[in-house]
Design an enzyme around this catalytic site. Structure first.
Site: not given
Length: 158
Positions: A51-52
């Site tokens: 996600i990051c």
């Protein structure tokens, strides 16, 4: 609110100072970044997480929108500088990745985005103006993707 009681700064409030080493070990001071432009401060939990990586790659792919004479991105996590340096090199990030590793999470705690249970930053995003005031913010819980289109709109509206 974190267990320590700090709440994220609200719109119109003065942002806490931020003095952290970037992925190269150079100290970056928010007060110096916002002397003549805005700062988009993006707190994220983990380097190398899917996600990051996706969120920061979107910023990198639109680097001219997020790093220019009006705004500078500062991405912050509790990862050590060595991990951030490797991640930046792997992904080609061309903006500062700031390490809040030691004293662990102090800046994240000051900004009200430290998850005290996991010791990681929550997904807090703040647009800081040259007077050091919070102009815009977005808070996401761990595991929830930041809607990057919202970041684009916030920066575009400067």
């Amino acid at each position: 609110m974190t267990a320590a009681g700090a709440a994220p700064p609200v719109i119109g409030e003065r942002a806490p100072e931020l003095v952290l080493p970037d992925q190269h070990g150079e100290l970056v001071r928010l007060s110096e970044v916002v002397l003549d432009r805005h700062a988009l401060v993006v707190f994220f939990p983990f380097a190398f997480s899917s996600i990051c990586t996706g969120e920061l790659l979107d910023i990198q792919l639109n680097i001219d929108e997020f790093v220019n004479d009006k705004v500078q991105v500062l991405a912050v996590s509790c990862d050590p500088t060595y991990a951030l340096r490797a991640w930046a090199a792997h992904e080609g990030y061309r903006f500062p990745l700031l390490s809040d590793f030691w004293p662990h999470g102090r800046a994240c705690r000051d900004w009200g985005v430290l998850d005290e249970t996991s010791g990681t930053a929550r997904r807090g995003t703040f647009l800081i103006d040259p007077s050091h005031a919070v102009r815009w913010s977005l808070q996401q819980e761990s595991g929830q993707i930041r809607e990057v289109g919202v970041l684009h709109r916030a920066v575009r509206d400067l």
